[in-house]
Write a protein that holds these residues in place. Structure first.
Motif: not given
Length: 310
Positions: A136-160
């Motif tokens: 969750g760092s605000p200075i990570g390099d990958t988030p700005p590029a992934l935001l421009a690419l309209e990426a989404s994250l798949v979050l998984v838990s024991a519930d699905g």
């Protein structure tokens, strides 16, 4: 040399317990299945999750952090690999940046521009997208590029599992919508089905060109048709408590001609995006100035590349 021609050894289940110098008990586990990992997190949501450990390892080495419960997810097959669907490419959260660079640099050009600027080859051999986003760092390099690419994250838990757009993922400084019992399983990047490819760039402003932390990072994906901007996506890092999309700048660009005049007007808007702070890397005024300069530089780069094609 013979070893290089053989496949990597199969993942081995690991469960180690030791007593620290302070007398506390520390446990390290490396599960070999996603089901086992999410069950552990369900029962022990306070576990420290590591993949490449390129961020956590610094805390251990420099700050002397000694977590009592570590869960390593780097060898889980379900969190690795790159797969293509009709409308997106899915990247396993534990896929290393070097593996992504080799596989997607040509097909997803913005990643090809980003990854060579991410730390060093040694780090990219271990670091993962899931780890870079999970901190969750605000200075990570990958988030700005992934935001421009309209990426989404798949979050998984024991519930699905659930899918969350990256622009909705970050909620505060090193905070996100991911629950303590969830893992980032994959990153999905939409792939254009028709029309011209977007103009892309990743600008990293830092004291050193390579192997340094960003003062400001900007990812661009701008689609221009017949000289008019039909779609603009701009991701920013280092200018707020979280990575963010430059919505106001995107809105100004869309529907207007891709000209120096439009870019100058948009650059003034981009300078006002975010709430940059001053620290030992850069002042808030410098970060603000760099935002506008970055967009102007991006425009010049696109003009030069189009001239080269002609």
């Amino acid at each position: 040399a013979a070893r290089r021609d053989r496949p990597a050894p199969a993942p081995v289940h690991t469960d180690l317990t030791s007593v620290t110098p302070t007398g506390t008990t520390a446990r390290f586990r490396r599960p070999t299945s996603l089901d086992e990992a999410v069950r552990i997190l369900r029962d022990e949501p306070g576990a420290t999750v590591v993949a490449g450990s390129t961020d956590h390892g610094v805390l251990v080495n420099i700050r002397g952090d000694r977590p009592e419960n570590v869960l390593a997810v780097d060898r889980i097959p379900e969190l690795r690999g790159i797969t293509w669907a009709d409308d997106h490419v899915e990247i396993g959260a534990a896929q290393t940046l070097t593996e992504i660079e080799r596989s997607l640099s040509r097909t997803v050009p913005l990643l090809g521009q980003l990854l060579p600027q991410f730390a060093s080859r040694l780090i990219r051999n271990s670091a993962t997208l899931g780890g870079n986003l999970g901190t969750g760092s605000p200075i990570g390099d990958t988030p700005p590029a992934l935001l421009a690419l309209e990426a989404s994250l798949v979050l998984v838990s024991a519930d699905g599992e659930r899918e969350v757009p990256l622009e909705d993922y970050f909620t505060g400084y090193r905070q996100s919508v991911r629950r303590a019992d969830e893992l980032i399983a994959a990153i999905r990047i939409p792939t254009p089905t028709s029309g011209p490819a977007p103009l892309t760039a990743f600008h990293k402003i830092a004291k050193r060109r390579f192997d340094d932390i960003s003062s400001v990072a900007v990812g661009y994906a701008v689609t221009v048709t017949d000289g008019v901007v039909v779609k603009a996506r701009i991701g920013l890092g280092g200018v707020a408590a979280t990575p963010l999309r430059a919505y106001a700048t995107e809105e100004l660009l869309e529907g207007n001609p891709w000209t120096a005049e439009t870019v100058a007007e948009a650059a003034a808007v981009l300078r006002a995006e975010g709430t940059p702070m001053s620290d030992h890397r850069a002042s808030s005024a410098y970060r603000t100035a760099m935002l506008g300069t970055s967009l102007e530089r991006f425009f010049v780069e696109t003009q030069e590349s189009q001239e080269a094609v002609r």
